[in-house]
Design a protein around this motif. Structure first.
Motif, PDB file in Angstrom:
ATOM      1  N   ALA A 112      30.440  47.094  39.027  1.00 29.28           N
ATOM      2  CA  ALA A 112      30.612  45.641  38.982  1.00 29.28           C
ATOM      3  C   ALA A 112      30.750  45.119  40.401  1.00 29.28           C
ATOM      4  N   LEU A 113      29.893  44.177  40.758  1.00 26.50           N
ATOM      5  CA  LEU A 113      29.955  43.544  42.068  1.00 26.50           C
ATOM      6  C   LEU A 113      31.008  42.448  42.023  1.00 26.50           C
ATOM      7  N   VAL A 114      31.984  42.506  42.918  1.00 27.74           N
ATOM      8  CA  VAL A 114      33.015  41.471  43.002  1.00 27.74           C
ATOM      9  C   VAL A 114      32.416  40.296  43.759  1.00 27.74           C
ATOM     10  N   GLU A 115      32.257  39.174  43.047  1.00 28.16           N
ATOM     11  CA  GLU A 115      31.687  37.987  43.678  1.00 28.16           C
ATOM     12  C   GLU A 115      32.756  37.087  44.284  1.00 28.16           C
ATOM     13  N   ASP A 116      33.906  36.991  43.602  1.00 30.49           N
ATOM     14  CA  ASP A 116      34.959  36.103  44.074  1.00 30.49           C
ATOM     15  C   ASP A 116      36.311  36.721  43.745  1.00 30.49           C
ATOM     16  N   VAL A 117      37.271  36.472  44.600  1.00 27.71           N
ATOM     17  CA  VAL A 117      38.641  36.940  44.406  1.00 27.71           C
ATOM     18  C   VAL A 117      39.541  35.706  44.431  1.00 27.71           C
TER      19      VAL A 117
END
Length: 189
Positions: free
Chosen positions: A100-105
């Protein structure tokens, strides 16, 4: 409705008219398998569309929490992400093909506090905008994942205050980060 995914939601073609949410979804053997919750109508209104139900196991957990404490808590990681696809893997020149690519935190959220990084560069893959350059989650608590559904399921299986061990790929380097899960806000930011 509040911006958070319902793990293992059940899709049904049973008609769900406005006002019917909360009714039982029953299988062919007469067992309650879910609680009707919403319908995607495509703008037509009424019962035309795809209905969804909360799994009965989730409803049982929520009911037990209400009986025990009078309130419901859901664990919260504080990220938005997307599944790795072959196109995304190629475009980002990644050495992994699942995760899973983390796009936003979420600023100040549990993942942010633990040092998880979101994407900084906007790109388009097959016409879809993607925030690239963030961490890629490859495993949770030592178990390999195939995408965001696995991350969501892992978080939903935990309690507020539990730890979640994330194996990440960042700038081609593997690392492990432990996140202490927080309490999910009422609405996604």
């Amino acid at each position: 409705p509040n911006g958070f995914s319902i793990s293992d939601a059940i899709q049904t073609d049973a008609p769900i008219n406005p006002g019917n949410s909360g009714g039982p979804l029953i299988d062919a053997s007469g067992r309650v398998i879910g609680v009707t919750s919403q319908i995607a109508t495509g703008g037509g209104g009424g019962s035309v569309g795809i209905g969804f139900a909360v799994p009965s196991t989730t409803a049982e957990d929520v009911a037990q929490q209400l009986l025990d404490t009078g309130e419901v808590e859901h664990a919260f990681l504080g990220i938005t992400g997307t599944d790795l696809t072959p196109q995304l893997t190629d475009a980002l020149n990644l050495s992994v093909d699942q995760g899973a690519l983390v796009e936003d935190v979420v600023n100040g959220g549990p993942a942010d506090d633990a040092g998880v990084e979101g994407g900084q560069e906007q790109i388009a893959i097959e016409g879809q905008p993607i925030a690239a350059g963030g961490d890629v989650i490859t495993a949770v608590d030592g178990e390999p994942i195939t995408g965001m559904d696995d991350v969501i399921a892992a978080v939903n299986g935990k309690q507020v205050g539990d730890e979640l061990r994330l194996e990440l790929l960042r700038d081609g380097q593997r690392q492990e980060i432990t996140v202490t899960l927080g309490e999910r806000p009422n609405h996604a930011a």
